[in-house]
Design a protein around this motif. Structure first.
Motif, PDB file in Angstrom:
ATOM      1  N   LYS C 149       1.018  -0.943  -0.332  1.00 27.02           N
ATOM      2  CA  LYS C 149      -0.302  -0.295  -0.595  1.00 27.02           C
ATOM      3  C   LYS C 149       1.053   0.929  -0.053  1.00 27.02           C
ATOM      4  O   LYS C 149       0.737   2.341  -0.504  1.00 27.02           O
ATOM      5  N   GLU C 150       1.996   1.035   0.763  1.00 22.74           N
ATOM      6  CA  GLU C 150       2.711   2.487   0.674  1.00 22.74           C
ATOM      7  C   GLU C 150       3.167   2.855  -0.642  1.00 22.74           C
ATOM      8  O   GLU C 150       3.456   3.994  -0.394  1.00 22.74           O
ATOM      9  N   ILE C 151       3.700   1.524  -1.268  1.00 18.51           N
ATOM     10  CA  ILE C 151       3.781   1.880  -2.592  1.00 18.51           C
ATOM     11  C   ILE C 151       3.244   1.835  -3.668  1.00 18.51           C
ATOM     12  O   ILE C 151       3.430   2.495  -4.909  1.00 18.51           O
ATOM     13  N   GLY C 152       2.279   2.517  -3.109  1.00 16.01           N
ATOM     14  CA  GLY C 152       0.787   2.481  -4.276  1.00 16.01           C
ATOM     15  C   GLY C 152       0.338   1.455  -5.077  1.00 16.01           C
ATOM     16  O   GLY C 152      -0.632   1.939  -5.928  1.00 16.01           O
ATOM     17  N   MET C 153       0.233   0.547  -4.469  1.00 17.73           N
ATOM     18  CA  MET C 153      -0.813  -0.385  -4.956  1.00 17.73           C
ATOM     19  C   MET C 153      -1.967  -0.921  -3.933  1.00 17.73           C
ATOM     20  O   MET C 153      -1.384  -0.512  -3.378  1.00 17.73           O
ATOM     21  N   THR C 154      -2.696  -2.118  -4.090  1.00 23.50           N
ATOM     22  CA  THR C 154      -3.676  -2.153  -3.597  1.00 23.50           C
ATOM     23  C   THR C 154      -3.360  -3.588  -3.096  1.00 23.50           C
ATOM     24  O   THR C 154      -3.051  -4.343  -4.719  1.00 23.50           O
ATOM     25  N   SER C 155      -2.947  -4.296  -2.266  1.00 30.04           N
ATOM     26  CA  SER C 155      -2.948  -5.370  -1.821  1.00 30.04           C
ATOM     27  C   SER C 155      -3.972  -6.095  -2.115  1.00 30.04           C
ATOM     28  O   SER C 155      -4.846  -6.320  -0.793  1.00 30.04           O
ATOM     29  N   PRO C 156      -3.904  -7.892  -2.137  1.00 33.06           N
ATOM     30  CA  PRO C 156      -4.886  -8.928  -2.232  1.00 33.06           C
ATOM     31  C   PRO C 156      -4.436  -9.522  -0.628  1.00 33.06           C
ATOM     32  O   PRO C 156      -4.108  -9.304   0.311  1.00 33.06           O
ATOM     33  N   ASP C 157      -5.842 -10.214  -0.340  1.00 33.57           N
ATOM     34  CA  ASP C 157      -5.629 -10.739   1.205  1.00 33.57           C
ATOM     35  C   ASP C 157      -5.322 -11.972   0.139  1.00 33.57           C
ATOM     36  O   ASP C 157      -6.739 -12.296  -0.296  1.00 33.57           O
ATOM     37  N   PHE C 158      -3.944 -11.526   1.183  1.00 28.95           N
ATOM     38  CA  PHE C 158      -3.336 -12.874   0.510  1.00 28.95           C
ATOM     39  C   PHE C 158      -3.424 -14.766   0.530  1.00 28.95           C
ATOM     40  O   PHE C 158      -3.804 -15.380  -0.235  1.00 28.95           O
ATOM     41  N   PHE C 159      -3.899 -15.203   1.671  1.00 30.55           N
ATOM     42  CA  PHE C 159      -5.095 -16.474   2.365  1.00 30.55           C
ATOM     43  C   PHE C 159      -6.107 -16.402   1.683  1.00 30.55           C
ATOM     44  O   PHE C 159      -6.583 -17.296   2.055  1.00 30.55           O
TER      45      PHE C 159
END
Lengths: 424, 274, 304
Positions: C149-159
Motif C-alpha cells: 500500500k505504501e508504494i501505491g499498490m492495492t494489496s490482495p488478501d493473500f490467504f
C-alpha cells in the motif's frame, strides 16, 4: 565441529530434558496430592478454547475442590474442529474420554453409530428437577425419544452492531434493527463511510431460510426441498449484499469477520454469543439484538443450537454416578447463572432466567428473549452436519462470489438427495 | 574479465535480495513476539515498538501445556532417532558388507518403500495402531518410524566404500561379526551416524500430520501439532502464537548453529545416486 | 556338555556373514513389513469397502467408491489443486535453488555465510513457517500488505482470496525449501572434476559453452533427483495449507491429502472412501515418479 563439543551438546540436551520432566512431575504431584484413594477421576473433553474455556476451567477447578462425591474432573480442551476429529479416533482406538460436551449439530451422528449412552435417567438423579429445564433445551439432546445429551449451553444467532460506526453514519446508535430491509439499509450506510469499513456479512443460511419461510428438507427429512422460492430469495439477498453491493469483502470468512468486528471495522454482524467476549475485550461500543424479521412486527423466528453433555458408550457404568454429579453441579442455579454471566449466554434453566441480575443484564436479557420462541432444527438427523458443511456452506460461498443462484440451488438439491440416499 | 565482473555483480544482487527475504521474516517474528498485542495489531505496522514484554511467552505457557509438548516432542524425536539409526546402520552394514542369499532382493525391497507415499498408509497405520492399542502412546509414535529406507540407503552407501580387508583382518584376530560391527565399523561411521541422527531428528521434530493423527489427548501432542491447533475456534491472538513459534524453532536452530555441517551433509547425501 | 557344544555350534553358524546378515536386516524388514507393506495392501483393499471410523456397517462395495470419486467434485478438485500447487512450486523451487547454487559456487566467506543462512528455513517446520507468513501477510495488520500500500499498490488478501491463496502457499513453500535444492546442486557442481573444464577450455570452449556442455550434463542426475523428490513431495502437500488457509476459501486450496484427512477423520468419517481417494493419489504419484525417472534416465543417456 569437533567430537567433544558434540558430546557437550548432547549432555546439555539430556540435562534440559531431565530438568523439564522433573518440573512436569513436580506439577502433576502437586495437583494429585489432594486426592484420596476413593476418588473417582473422570476425563472430560470439550471444544471451549477462548475465554469461555478459561471460565470453564475455573468452574471445573471449583467443582474439584468443593464436591462431596469424591469426584475429580480432568479436562482436555481443544477447538471444536479438532474435537470432532479426535473423538471418533479416540472411540475407535478405545481411548475415549469418560464424558464430553458437544455441539448440537454433531450429536446425531455419534448416536447413530452407537457410540453414545442414553442419559435419560439423569433427570431422575437425586436433586435434579426436570421441570426447571426449558423444554426446547431438553429436546435438543433428545434423539429417538431418548435423552442422549444433557444441556450445557444454548445459543442462537444474534445481530451485533457497532455503535460508534452507527453514529458516524448518522444512525441513532441505540436503534435496534427490526426488519431485514432496515438491516440492509444500515449496512449500506456504514459501508459508504469508506476507509476500509465494511457494512456486514452473510451468515447462517438455515436461519435466513427460516425467516423467509423456506425449508431445506421435507417434514420426514427424507428429501431435499432446498430448491424453493424462499431460499432463492435468501440467496439472491446474499448475492446482492456481497457480490453486487459489496457490503463486505466476500473472501473474508469465519474468524476473520469476527476480527474485523473487534477492530471496529465492521458495522453489523450476525453471530453467536461468543462474540460478546471479544467485543468487551477490544472495548468496542456495541449493541446486540435478535435476528430481524422479514416484515415489520413480523413473528420472530430462530433456530436453537447449543452444547450438551454426553457419555461415550465405552465409559464404564461405575463412572456414571460421578459424571452425573458434575452435570448436576453444572445445572445448579449458581453455576448456570455464573456461566451465563461470564460468557453472556442465554439461560435455559427457569430459575436462572427468573433471576434479577440476569434480567437486568442488558445483553443476557436480550439474548434470553430468543429462548422462548426458538426451536430445534432437524432433531436427531445424522446428516445435519454433512449437509451444512458439505452442501450449504459451499453453496453460499459460491453465490456470494457471483455464481448463479438457480444453478447452485439445483446442485445443492441434487447433493442433499444424494447424501440422504447414500447413507440410509 | 569484464563479463565476470558483471556476472558477479548480478549474482551478488540476487544473493542479497534472497538474503534479506530469508532473514527478515525471522527478525520480524522474533521482535513481534516481544511486543504487546496492541503494538502487534497497530496499523501501520512498525518494526520496533516503544516497549517490550515477555507477556506473550508467559501467555502461551498458560494457554497450552507447552512443557508437556516440548517433552513429548523430545521423546518422539529422540526415540525415533536412536532406534532408527541403530536399525538403519545394522541393515545398511549387512546390505553393504555381508554376502548372503537374496541380498540384492532385500535391498530393492527396502528401496521400494522409499516411494510409498504417506497418503496411502496413513489410514491403515491408524487402524493398525488402534488395533495394537498404541494410539496415544509413545511407542505408537516411535515404533512405526523405527527404520527408514533413506537411512538404510545412506548407511549402505557409506559402508560400501570401506575397504574389504578391514573386516578380514578383524576376523583373523578372532572377532565375531557383531564385534567387528560394534568395535570397528560403527566408530568409523560416526560422522554418517550423526548426519543421519540429525536428519531424523529434524524430520520428527517438524512432523505434523503423523503425530496429530496418532495422538488423541492434548497431553500427548507434539509441538508442531499443538501449534497448528492453537487457533481457538473463534478468536486468535498473534502475540502468543508468535512466541510459541519461536519456542518451537529454537531447539533445532541451536543444534543447527553447532552442527551445521551435518545438516547440510544430510541434504547433500539425499541427492546422491548410487 | 551337550549344551555347550550345541551352543558353540549355534555360535559358529551365526558367525558366518551369509547367516548373520539376516539377523542384521531382520528388525528393519519386520518394521517395513508391518508399517509400510501391509498398510499399502490394507489401503488398496479398503478402497473397495464402505467402512466408517467406527467400523459400523462395513460392507464390500466393489468399484462403487471409484465411481463416486469421479462425480465427487470436491475430490476431483482437490487433485487439481494439488497439481496446480505442484506446477507452481516445483519449477520455481528448482529455479531458485539452481540460481543460488550457481551464484554460490565459489568458496568465499560471504558465499559460505549465504549458504548457511539460506538453509535455516529448511530446519524450521512448515507449521511454524505457515504461522509466520500468516502474520506477515495478514490483510489487516500484516507488514507486507502495508508495504504494498505504501508504494501505491492495492494489496490482495493473500490467504483469503481464491486467486492468490495457492500461489501464496506455493511461495512460502519455495521460501522454506529451496535450500535443499541449493545444497544438492552445489554438491553436484563441486563434484565435477576440474579436468573436464580444462579439456573443454583446451578445445576452445567459452565460459557459456562450458556451462552448457560441462556443468549442465554433469548435474542432470542431481537435478533429476531434485525434480523427482519435489514432485512427489508436492503432490502430498498438507502442513502449510492446514495452518494457513485450512483448505479455504471455499475449498479452493484443499489438497488431496487434506481431503483424505477431512473425509476420513472428520464428518462423515468414511475411512473406506478416503482410502479410495488415497489410492487414486498413489497411482498418480507412482506414474509421476516412474515417468520422471524414465525421462531423466533417457536424458542422461542422450547427453553422454
Amino acid at each position: 565441529m569437533k567430537t567433544h563439543s558434540w558430546k557437550k551438546l548432547s549432555v546439555l540436551a539430556i540435562a534440559v530434558l531431565a530438568a523439564l520432566s522433573l518440573t512436569e512431575c513436580g506439577n502433576s504431584n502437586k495437583s494429585s496430592s489432594g486426592s484420596s484413594s476413593k476418588t473417582t477421576t473422570i476425563t472430560f473433553w470439550n471444544g471451549f478454547t477462548a475465554s469461555d474455556g478459561t471460565n470453564l476451567k475455573k468452574i471445573v477447578a471449583d467443582y474439584n475442590k468443593t464436591n462431596k462425591d469424591h469426584v475429580k474432573v480432568k479436562m482436555d480442551q481443544m477447538s471444536w474442529d479438532n474435537f470432532n476429529e479426535k473423538l471418533p479416533t479416540a472411540i475407535t482406538a478405545k481411548k475415549a474420554p469418560d464424558f464430553v460436551a458437544m455441539n448440537y449439530g454433531d450429536m446425531a451422528g455419534y448416536v447413530h453409530n452407537g457410540t453414545m449412552k442414553d442419559m435419560s435417567n439423569f433427570y431422575n438423579y437425586k436433586g435434579v428437577d426436570k421441570s426447571n429445564f426449558e423444554k426446547s433445551a431438553v429436546n435438543m439432546g433428545k434423539i429417538n425419544g431418548k435423552s442422549y445429551f444433557i444441556p450445557m449451553q444454548v445459543q442462537g444467532n444474534y445481530l451485533y452492531w457497532n455503535k460508534d460506526l452507527y453514529k458516524k453514519a448518522g444512525i441513532n446508535p441505540n436503534s435496534k434493527v427490526k426488519t431485514i430491509a432496515q438491516y440492509m439499509n444500515y449496512a449500506k450506510r456504514i459501508k459508504a463511510l469508506g476507509n476500509g469499513v465494511q457494512g456486514t456479512y452473510w451468515s447462517d443460511f438455515a436461519q435466513w431460510s427460516l425467516v423467509y419461510g423456506g425449508s431445506i428438507l421435507n417434514k420426514s427429512e427424507t428429501k431435499s426441498t432446498i430448491n424453493n422460492a424462499a431460499n432463492r430469495k435468501v440467496l439472491n439477498q446474499f448475492r446482492q449484499m456481497m457480490y453486487v453491493e459489496k457490503l463486505g469483502n466476500p473472501s473474508t470468512q469465519g474468524v476473520a469477520v469476527d476480527n474485523l468486528m473487534f477492530a471496529g471495522k465492521l458495522g453489523l454482524e450476525v453471530s453467536g454469543p461468543w462474540l460478546n467476549e471479544g467485543m468487551i475485550k477490544n472495548k468496542i461500543n456495541y449493541g446486540v439484538t435478535q435476528f430481524p424479521t422479514l416484515e415489520k412486527n413480523g413473528k420472530k423466528q430462530a433456530w436453537l443450537a447449543g452444547v450438551g453433555f454426553g457419555i461415550p458408550s465405552s465409559t464404564d457404568d461405575s463412572k456414571t454416578k460421578a459424571i452425573y454429579s458434575f452435570v448436576k453441579y453444572w445445572n445448579s442455579k449458581k453455576i448456570s447463572k455464573r456461566w451465563s454471566q461470564e460468557n453472556k449466554c442465554a439461560p435455559y434453566l427457569k430459575d436462572v432466567a427468573a433471576d434479577k441480575q440476569i434480567k437486568n443484564d442488558p445483553v443476557i436479557s436480550e439474548l434470553a428473549k430468543q429462548t422462548s420462541y426458538s426451536k430445534v432444527m432437524w432433531s436427531g438427523n445424522v446428516h445435519a452436519s454433512d449437509i451444512t458443511n458439505n452442501v450449504i456452506t459451499p453453496m453460499c460461498n459460491k453465490v456470494v462470489t457471483g455464481s448463479d443462484v438457480n444453478t447452485q440451488l439445483k446442485l445443492a438439491d441434487k447433493k442433499i438427495n444424494k447424501i440422504l440416499k447414500d447413507n440410509n | 574479465m569484464k563479463r565476470t565482473n558483471k556476472h558477479s555483480v548480478l549474482s551478488n544482487i540476487l544473493l542479497i535480495i534472497v538474503l534479506i527475504s530469508v532473514v527478515f521474516p525471522f527478525l520480524w517474528v522474533l521482535v513481534s513476539s516481544f511486543k504487546n498485542e496492541a503494538d502487534i495489531i497497530n496499523y501501520p505496522p512498525k518494526m520496533f515498538a516503544g516497549h517490550y514484554t515477555l507477556a506473550n511467552y508467559v501467555d502461551i505457557w498458560k494457554t497450552i501445556p507447552m512443557t508437556r509438548y516440548i517433552i513429548n516432542t523430545m521423546i518422539y524425536a529422540v526415540g525415533v532417532c536412536v532406534i532408527s539409526i541403530t536399525l538403519d546402520s545394522f541393515s545398511g552394514y549387512a546390505l553393504a558388507r555381508m554376502r548372503f542369499r537374496g541380498r540384492t532382493f532385500f535391498y530393492y525391497v527396502v528401496m521400494v518403500t522409499m516411494f510409498i507415499p504417506f497418503a496411502i498408509t496413513m489410514i491403515p497405520l491408524f487402524m493398525e495402531l488402534s488395533e495394537f492399542g498404541m494410539i496415544n502412546t509413545y511407542p505408537g509414535l516411535i515404533i512405526p518410524h523405527a527404520t527408514t529406507a533413506f537411512g538404510i540407503f545412506m548407511m549402505r552407501s557409506f559402508f560400501v566404500g570401506l575397504p574389504e580387508d578391514l573386516a578380514e583382518a578383524a576376523r583373523l584376530d578372532g572377532l565375531n561379526e557383531f564385534q567387528i560391527y560394534f568395535r570397528i565399523m560403527l566408530p568409523l561411521a560416526k560422522p554418517q551416524l550423526i548426519t543421519l541422527a540429525i536428519f531424523s531428528l529434524m524430520g520428527s521434530w517438524n512432523d505434523l500430520l503423523y503425530p496429530m493423527l496418532m495422538t488423541t489427548d492434548q497431553s500427548m501432542r507434539t509441538l508442531a501439532a499443538g501449534l497448528a491447533l492453537i487457533g481457538g475456534q473463534h478468536i486468535t491472538y498473534y502475540g502468543p502464537v508468535m512466541a510459541g513459534t519461536i519456542i518451537s524453532m529454537l531447539p533445532l536452530f541451536i543444534i543447527y548453529m553447532f552442527a551445521q555441517k551435518y545438516f547440510i551433509q544430510g541434504s547433500a547425501m539425499s541427492g546422491m545416486k548410487e | 556338555m551337550e549344551n555347550t557344544s550345541r551352543w558353540s555350534r549355534i555360535k559358529t553358524y551365526w558367525n558366518q556373514p551369509k547367516h548373520v546378515g539376516y539377523l542384521f536386516i531382520l528388525p528393519s524388514l519386520i518394521a517395513l513389513l508391518i508399517f509400510a507393506f501391509i498398510p499399502v495392501v490394507i489401503g488398496l483393499g479398503m478402497s473397495f469397502f464402505d467402512v466408517n471410523i467406527f467400523f459400523n456397517g462395513t460392507k464390500f462395495v466393489g468399484l462403487q467408491n471409484f465411481v463416486h470419486f469421479f462425480s465427487d467434485t470436491r475430490a476431483v478438485n482437490s487433485i487439481w489443486h494439488t497439481v496446480y500447487f505442484t506446477v507452481l512450486e516445483t519449477p520455481v523451487q528448482i529455479l531458485v535453488g539452481v540460481l543460488c547454487a550457481a551464484a554460490l559456487a565459489r568458496n568465499t566467506r560471504f558465499n559460505r555465510f549465504c549458504r548457511s543462512t539460506f538453509y535455516i528455513p529448511v530446519v524450521c517446520s512448515l507449521t511454524a513457517i505457515g504461522l509466520v507468513f500468516n502474520m506477515l501477510l495478514d490483510p489487516n495488520i500484516g507488514l507486507f500488505p502495508h508495504l504494498l500500500k505504501e508504494i501505491g499498490m492495492t494489496s490482495p488478501d493473500f490467504f483469503g482470496d481464491a486467486h492468490w491463496a495457492m500461489p501464496t502457499i506455493a511461495f512460502l513453500t519455495v521460501w522454506k525449501s529451496f535450500g535443499v535444492t541449493m545444497i544438492i546442486m552445489l554438491t553436484a557442481v563441486q563434484a565435477i572434476s576440474p579436468s573436464l573444464y580444462e579439456s573443454a577450455e583446451m578445445d576452445g570452449a567459452s565460459r557459456m559453452q562450458q556451462f552448457f556442455h560441462v556443468t549442465i550434463p554433469q548435474c542432470v542426475p542431481a537435478l533429476g533427483f531434485c525434480v523427482l523428490t519435489n514432485l512427489t513431495g508436492s503432490m502430498q502437500v498438507f502442513d502449510q495449507i492446514f495452518v494457513t488457509t485450512g483448505g479455504g476459501p471455499n475449498f479452493k486450496t484443499e489438497s488431496t491429502v487434506q481431503y483424505i484427512y477431512n473425509r476420513g477423520f472428520a464428518a462423515p468419517y468414511e475411512l473406506g472412501y478416503a482410502s479410495t481417494v488415497a489410492t487414486v493419489l498413489f497411482v498418480i504419484i507412482a506414474i509421476l515418479a516412474v515417468g520422471s525417472n524414465l525421462y531423466m534416465t533417457h536424458k542422461e543417456n542422450q547427453m553422454r
